[in-house]
Design an enzyme around this catalytic site. Structure first.
Site, PDB file in Angstrom:
ATOM      1  CB  CYS A 295      -5.021  -1.084   5.150  1.00 16.56           C
ATOM      2  SG  CYS A 295      -6.131  -0.131   6.208  1.00 16.56           S
TER       3      CYS A 295
ATOM      4  CG  HIS B 128      -3.848  -2.575   9.223  1.00 17.12           C
ATOM      5  ND1 HIS B 128      -3.612  -1.864   8.062  1.00 17.12           N
ATOM      6  CD2 HIS B 128      -3.178  -3.750   9.081  1.00 17.12           C
ATOM      7  CE1 HIS B 128      -2.829  -2.587   7.263  1.00 17.12           C
ATOM      8  NE2 HIS B 128      -2.559  -3.731   7.853  1.00 17.12           N
TER       9      HIS B 128
ATOM     10  CD  GLN C 109      -1.217   0.019   3.730  1.00 12.61           C
ATOM     11  OE1 GLN C 109      -1.599  -1.088   4.106  1.00 12.61           O
ATOM     12  NE2 GLN C 109      -1.615   1.141   4.299  1.00 12.61           N
TER      13      GLN C 109
END
Ligand SMILES: *[C@@H]1O[C@H](CO)[C@@H](O)[C@H](O)[C@H]1NC(C)=O
Ligand SMILES: *[C@@H]1O[C@H](CO)[C@@H](O)[C@H](O)[C@H]1NC(C)=O
Ligand SMILES: *[C@@H]1O[C@H](CO)[C@@H](O)[C@H](O)[C@H]1NC(C)=O
Ligand SMILES: *[C@@H]1O[C@H](CO)[C@@H](O)[C@H](O)[C@H]1NC(C)=O
Length: 324
Positions: A132, A272, A126
């Protein structure tokens, strides 16, 4: 200024003792990572790196289910890391009651979609963008599409970064796979990675519906904290997108089953998103097998294992997958 003098000043100012050996470790790491710094930055990074390395060495001397190691993030503080790679604010992660209905099993003791066929694309990167959620989304849709239609094609994260704002997604500042699946469903498709390549920067939406190659008919949200629902979906259906809370030790994860007493287990702390591609057991300890988006140089060739069955770091807070 004389480098040695500067070194002495920096060390004195921070009362932080740096040995020749610390500098040797730092230089080998720099060479390995192809890092170059200005003189001033060199000494800043040397200090941060050394603090990180001491933390890693100390952890590895203990008796833990996972080890830490140096990686591409070893010269960053956690707050720098968080700014570049994690969500900057909480997302609306709370399918209090999901629409996914679990079967009652029985489930296999272990499953790994990477070994069941050509169902999982290579680990991606990323870069310095909190995107993410787009990688978790493409990873899941790539696998579901391959399992359904037999063809594995890398899909576009950039389309989601640039175009999915109307569904409460925020490009490099975060978003949710469930909301990204909603976007794909309403916008009638997602383009291929090669046709809409990743830049790690938010740009103008260039989605061309005629070039779409993957579709979503329905979004399945798994009820918050129903970790068995995730097991059911991964065992009987496909890989599943989920989110969890990353705390400083995770940045240095190397291998083994990750577990933490520092992270929280609630929806507002997850920061995340990743992809569960399987699960298993190690000496009786259950774990998830998870695809990350920090390149194949991080963790176990880009993957990590995390303890299963305890909603570790809120991993069961908001999981979802698409139906074609
Ligand atoms: C290490 O931890 C494991 C699991 O908690 C335990 O079973 C084992 O006895 C410990 N070993 C040592 C040397 O402390
Ligand atoms: C959460 O949802 C509300 C209502 O739809 C929206 O106004 C808000 O921007 C969302 N928050 C995030 C971080 O997307
Ligand atoms: C699933 O989650 C998304 C986003 O979080 C939400 O917009 C959608 O309404 C949910 N779907 C169902 C069927 O609950
Ligand atoms: C979170 O952890 C606390 C303390 O261990 C526990 O009581 C609670 O049930 C957990 N909540 C969830 C949603 O897993």
């Amino acid at each position: 200024m004389n480098a040695l003098l500067l070194f002495a000043l920096v060390s004195a100012a921070s009362a932080f003792y740096l040995s020749e050996q610390d500098e040797f470790h730092f230089k080998s790491w720099m060479a390995q990572q192809n890092k170059v710094y200005s003189l001033k930055e060199y000494y800043e990074r040397l200090q941060i790196f050394t603090e990180n390395k001491r933390r890693i060495d100390k952890h590895n001397e203990g008796n833990h289910s996972f080890t830490m190691g140096l990686n591409q993030f070893s010269d960053m503080t956690f707050s720098e890391f968080r700014k570049s790679f994690l969500w900057s604010e909480p997302q609306n992660c709370s399918a209090t009651r999901g629409n996914y209905l679990s079967s009652n099993g029985p489930y296999p003791d272990s499953i790994d979609w990477r070994n069941k066929g050509n169902y999982v694309t290579d680990v991606k990167n990323q870069g310095g963008c909190g995107s993410c959620w787009t990688f978790s989304t493409t990873g899941c849709l790539e696998s579901v599409t391959a399992i359904t239609h037999g063809k594995l094609v890398p899909l576009s994260e950039q389309q989601l970064v640039d175009c999915a704002q109307d569904f409460n997604n925020h490009g490099c500042n975060g978003g949710l796979p469930s909301q990204a699946f909603e976007y794909i469903m309403y916008s009638k498709g997602l383009m291929a990675e090669t046709d809409y390549p990743y830049t790690a920067i938010e740009g103008v939406c260039k989605y061309d519906p005629k070039a779409a190659i993957a579709y979503v008919r329905e979004v399945m949200n798994i009820t918050a904290y129903d970790e068995m629902g995730m097991v059911d979906a991964v065992a009987t259906r496909n890989p599943v997108s989920f989110a969890f809370e990353v705390t400083p030790d995770f940045m240095h994860y190397h291998q083994g089953v990750y577990t933490s007493t520092k992270c929280d287990n609630t929806t507002d702390k997850v920061n995340h998103a990743v992809l569960a591609v399987g699960y298993g057991k190690d000496n009786g300890s259950p774990y998830w097998i998870v695809k990350n988006s920090w390149s194949s140089d991080w963790g176990i060739n880009g993957y990590f294992l995390i303890e299963r069955g305890k909603n570790m770091c809120g991993l069961a807070a908001c999981s979802s997958f698409p139906v074609l």
